[in-house]
Design an enzyme around this catalytic site. Structure first.
Site, PDB file in Angstrom:
ATOM      1  N   ASP A 189       0.755  -1.273  -0.045  1.00 13.58           N
ATOM      2  CA  ASP A 189       0.072  -0.073   0.204  1.00 13.58           C
ATOM      3  C   ASP A 189       0.901   1.082   0.041  1.00 13.58           C
ATOM      4  O   ASP A 189       0.597   2.173  -0.590  1.00 13.58           O
ATOM      5  CB  ASP A 189      -0.915   0.047   1.169  1.00 13.58           C
ATOM      6  CG  ASP A 189      -2.178  -1.106   1.106  1.00 13.58           C
ATOM      7  OD1 ASP A 189      -2.368  -1.514  -0.090  1.00 13.58           O
ATOM      8  OD2 ASP A 189      -2.855  -1.070   1.783  1.00 13.58           O
ATOM      9  N   GLY A 190       1.865   1.370   0.750  1.00  9.04           N
ATOM     10  CA  GLY A 190       3.031   2.566   0.757  1.00  9.04           C
ATOM     11  C   GLY A 190       3.406   2.603  -0.316  1.00  9.04           C
ATOM     12  O   GLY A 190       3.451   3.731  -0.789  1.00  9.04           O
TER      13      GLY A 190
END
EC number: 2.7.1.23
Length: 293
Positions: free
Chosen positions: A68-69
């Site tokens: 996600d990052g």
């Protein structure tokens, strides 16, 4: 879709094995695919995962390998291109990534035959003012966070909504987030989970020194202004170097930051830009939440 660009988190795919596997699959199906790690070898580029200058103009989809990052960083850095993203998770399935390496072929087949949907995610613009001067600005997909920078003490700040005073807070900080960011830091601070395509702005204090201060949800077109105050509630208890350390910091998606001081104003509004995420997975948002519980 026929034209793809691959952004890779080099810490999660250090040898580029997964990147080459995806690129080979796409090319074997007649699609065109450019990999940033191949460009970096040619141009000796290092640094962030994505560089808007390297993305071909005919790109129809950016494939992001990581988590996600990595997807958040790529969506911020490439937002001006207005290209949809799809995340391929290397590790545990997150809230934003659509698939992982065990099922990437099925996902890419869906893209090649144009069998997908687009989720449009709201973003935030943040500007920091010192007096009449704007000293910093950036955007965020998840959140803008104002908190202490090292010192073990609370910070004091006022919040205004559309110019109207809301409240004075004494807390470890405050999170201003989108619906997408509701499953990030805001969730850890006690905020609610919100359907990610909802258009809104949520304000969540971090460990507030009050029993009645909770998350508040505002309309997407509201303006949130946070004004930093003297840390009077904690200054009397601090001694030595900590007493002189008044540093507080505003952070955008955990990527960029600016130190703020007493009197600074952080103005946060809905951005004109959006992030577009490709959705092919049959796993619903509710199922993702259920799997996390």
């Amino acid at each position: 879709m026929k034209y793809f660009y691959i952004v890779t988190n080099r810490f999660k795919d250090p040898d580029g094995v997964n990147t080459r596997k995806i690129a080979h699959f796409l090319r074997s199906k007649g699609a065109e695919c450019v990999c940033q790690i191949e460009q970096e070898k040619a141009f000796n580029k290092t640094g962030s995962y994505s560089d808007v200058r390297l993305v071909p103009n005919n790109t129809e989809c950016v494939i992001v390998l990581g988590g996600d990052g990595t997807l958040i960083q790529a969506s911020r850095e490439l937002s001006e291109k207005d290209i949809p993203f799809i995340g391929v998770n290397i590790g545990t399935l997150g809230y934003l990534t659509d698939t992982d390496m065990s099922s990437f072929e099925e996902t890419l087949e869906s893209l090649l035959r144009d069998d997908y949907e687009i989720d449009r995610r709201m973003m935030l613009d943040g500007c920091i003012y010192r007096g009449e001067e704007r000293i910093f600005s950036d955007m965020a997909l998840n959140d803008v966070v104002i908190n202490r920078n090292g010192a073990l003490r609370i910070i004091d700040f006022d919040i205004y909504v559309n110019g109207e005073y809301l409240n004075t807070y004494s807390a470890d900080g405050v999170i201003v987030s989108t619906a997408t960011g509701s499953t990030a830091y805001s969730l850890s601070a006690g905020g609610p989970i919100i359907q990610p395509t909802a258009r809104l702005i949520m304000v969540t204090p971090i460990c507030p020194h009050s029993l009645n201060q909770r998350s508040i949800i505002f309309a997407a077109d509201d303006e949130i202004m946070i004004e930093m105050k003297d840390n009077k509630s904690s200054s009397g208890r601090m001694t030595g170097s900590l007493k002189n350390d008044s540093a507080r910091v505003a952070t955008f998606d955990g990527e960029s930051f600016c130190e703020v001081v007493t009197g600074d104003r952080i103005v946060i509004t809905q951005s004109e830009r959006i992030s577009r995420f490709v959705k092919t997975s049959r796993i619903s948002f509710l199922e993702r939440i259920r799997n996390k519980m």
